[in-house]
Design a protein around this motif. Structure first.
Motif, PDB file in Angstrom:
ATOM      1  N   LEU A   1      -3.371  -6.802   3.424  1.00 35.58           N
ATOM      2  CA  LEU A   1      -2.327  -7.140   4.389  1.00 35.58           C
ATOM      3  C   LEU A   1      -2.350  -6.177   5.576  1.00 35.58           C
ATOM      4  O   LEU A   1      -2.274  -6.602   6.733  1.00 35.58           O
ATOM      5  N   TYR A   2      -2.462  -4.893   5.306  1.00 34.82           N
ATOM      6  CA  TYR A   2      -2.513  -3.913   6.397  1.00 34.82           C
ATOM      7  C   TYR A   2      -3.756  -4.124   7.268  1.00 34.82           C
ATOM      8  O   TYR A   2      -3.690  -4.037   8.496  1.00 34.82           O
ATOM      9  N   GLU A   3      -4.894  -4.374   6.634  1.00 34.87           N
ATOM     10  CA  GLU A   3      -6.127  -4.579   7.403  1.00 34.87           C
ATOM     11  C   GLU A   3      -6.030  -5.822   8.288  1.00 34.87           C
ATOM     12  O   GLU A   3      -6.408  -5.786   9.463  1.00 34.87           O
ATOM     13  N   LYS A   4      -5.517  -6.903   7.739  1.00 40.19           N
ATOM     14  CA  LYS A   4      -5.371  -8.132   8.516  1.00 40.19           C
ATOM     15  C   LYS A   4      -4.353  -7.944   9.647  1.00 40.19           C
ATOM     16  O   LYS A   4      -4.557  -8.425  10.756  1.00 40.19           O
ATOM     17  N   THR A   5      -3.277  -7.243   9.347  1.00 39.66           N
ATOM     18  CA  THR A   5      -2.251  -7.011  10.357  1.00 39.66           C
ATOM     19  C   THR A   5      -2.784  -6.110  11.470  1.00 39.66           C
ATOM     20  O   THR A   5      -2.532  -6.361  12.656  1.00 39.66           O
ATOM     21  N   ALA A   6      -3.543  -5.094  11.113  1.00 43.39           N
ATOM     22  CA  ALA A   6      -4.125  -4.203  12.122  1.00 43.39           C
ATOM     23  C   ALA A   6      -5.123  -4.951  13.004  1.00 43.39           C
ATOM     24  O   ALA A   6      -5.208  -4.689  14.206  1.00 43.39           O
ATOM     25  N   SER A   7      -5.866  -5.879  12.429  1.00 45.27           N
ATOM     26  CA  SER A   7      -6.806  -6.678  13.221  1.00 45.27           C
ATOM     27  C   SER A   7      -6.064  -7.595  14.188  1.00 45.27           C
ATOM     28  O   SER A   7      -6.481  -7.762  15.335  1.00 45.27           O
TER      29      SER A   7
ATOM     30  N   ALA B   1      -1.141 -11.239  -0.809  1.00 50.36           N
ATOM     31  CA  ALA B   1      -1.547 -11.129   0.589  1.00 50.36           C
ATOM     32  C   ALA B   1      -1.540 -12.503   1.247  1.00 50.36           C
ATOM     33  O   ALA B   1      -2.110 -13.450   0.722  1.00 50.36           O
ATOM     34  N   PRO B   2      -0.871 -12.620   2.402  1.00 46.96           N
ATOM     35  CA  PRO B   2      -0.895 -13.904   3.100  1.00 46.96           C
ATOM     36  C   PRO B   2      -2.270 -14.145   3.707  1.00 46.96           C
ATOM     37  O   PRO B   2      -3.035 -13.202   3.914  1.00 46.96           O
ATOM     38  N   ALA B   3      -2.578 -15.403   3.976  1.00 49.34           N
ATOM     39  CA  ALA B   3      -3.866 -15.723   4.585  1.00 49.34           C
ATOM     40  C   ALA B   3      -4.000 -15.020   5.932  1.00 49.34           C
ATOM     41  O   ALA B   3      -5.035 -14.446   6.244  1.00 49.34           O
ATOM     42  N   GLU B   4      -2.955 -15.063   6.726  1.00 44.27           N
ATOM     43  CA  GLU B   4      -2.942 -14.409   8.036  1.00 44.27           C
ATOM     44  C   GLU B   4      -1.565 -13.796   8.263  1.00 44.27           C
ATOM     45  O   GLU B   4      -0.554 -14.377   7.896  1.00 44.27           O
ATOM     46  N   PRO B   5      -1.509 -12.623   8.896  1.00 40.49           N
ATOM     47  CA  PRO B   5      -0.204 -12.037   9.199  1.00 40.49           C
ATOM     48  C   PRO B   5       0.480 -12.822  10.314  1.00 40.49           C
ATOM     49  O   PRO B   5      -0.182 -13.555  11.060  1.00 40.49           O
ATOM     50  N   PRO B   6       1.782 -12.691  10.454  1.00 37.94           N
ATOM     51  CA  PRO B   6       2.482 -13.389  11.539  1.00 37.94           C
ATOM     52  C   PRO B   6       1.917 -12.992  12.908  1.00 37.94           C
ATOM     53  O   PRO B   6       1.499 -11.848  13.116  1.00 37.94           O
TER      54      PRO B   6
END
Length: 163
Positions: free
Chosen positions: A54-60, A105-110
């Motif tokens: 989640l953190y990695e996807k959100t940071a991206s 973990a969501p597929a994509e962060p908001p």
């Protein structure tokens, strides 16, 4: 010429066989039921993997996130490393299932930065709550580790509230 066996000999042999099987069962049969620590540990590992994702996807998706997010991600990687050191492959047995994973973990962060930070806060709080509930089911050493992780996750949630 075969020697006929007496009833007494047969009963004595059956008694020795039963005693032998009981002894073998008591000390040699593997117990396929995992210790509570194993199932809780697997759940905590899954949660940390989900938090990292989640953190990695959100940071991206949001490269302008506060420094507290990078620190939290580093802490979760450390947590995962420590938790994995406590797991011995094969100790889970056939029936080992993790405790309920608190942070899928969501597929994509908001897409909205504020919503993404809110999701990270909620996920941290939920994971911390799960670790605290897990403490009742594990050994004292494992409960200390889980309490430390829960405290860290609560700190992350607070830091994200200030971001």
């Amino acid at each position: 010429m075969p020697v006929p066996l007496s009833r007494r000999s047969l009963l004595a042999a059956a008694g020795l066989t039963t005693a032998g099987l009981t002894t073998l069962t008591a000390c040699g049969a593997p117990d396929l039921t995992p210790e509570p620590d194993v199932a809780v540990l697997l759940g905590a590992i899954a949660d940390e993997e989900n938090l990292i994702s989640l953190y990695e996807k959100t940071a991206s998706a949001h490269p302008d996130l506060p420094e507290s997010c990078a620190k939290a991600l580093a802490h979760h990687r450390e947590h995962l490393t420590v938790l994995r050191k406590h797991y011995l492959p094969g100790t889970g047995g056939v029936t080992a299932t993790p405790t309920a994973v608190s942070s899928p973990a969501p597929a994509e962060p908001p897409a909205d930065r504020s919503a993404a930070l809110a999701l990270l806060r909620r996920t941290e709080k939920t994971s911390a709550t799960t670790r605290l509930k897990d403490i009742a089911a594990v050994s004292p050493g494992m409960s200390q580790l889980l309490a430390s992780i829960a405290a860290c996750e609560t700190g992350h949630a607070t830091a994200l509230s200030l971001a």
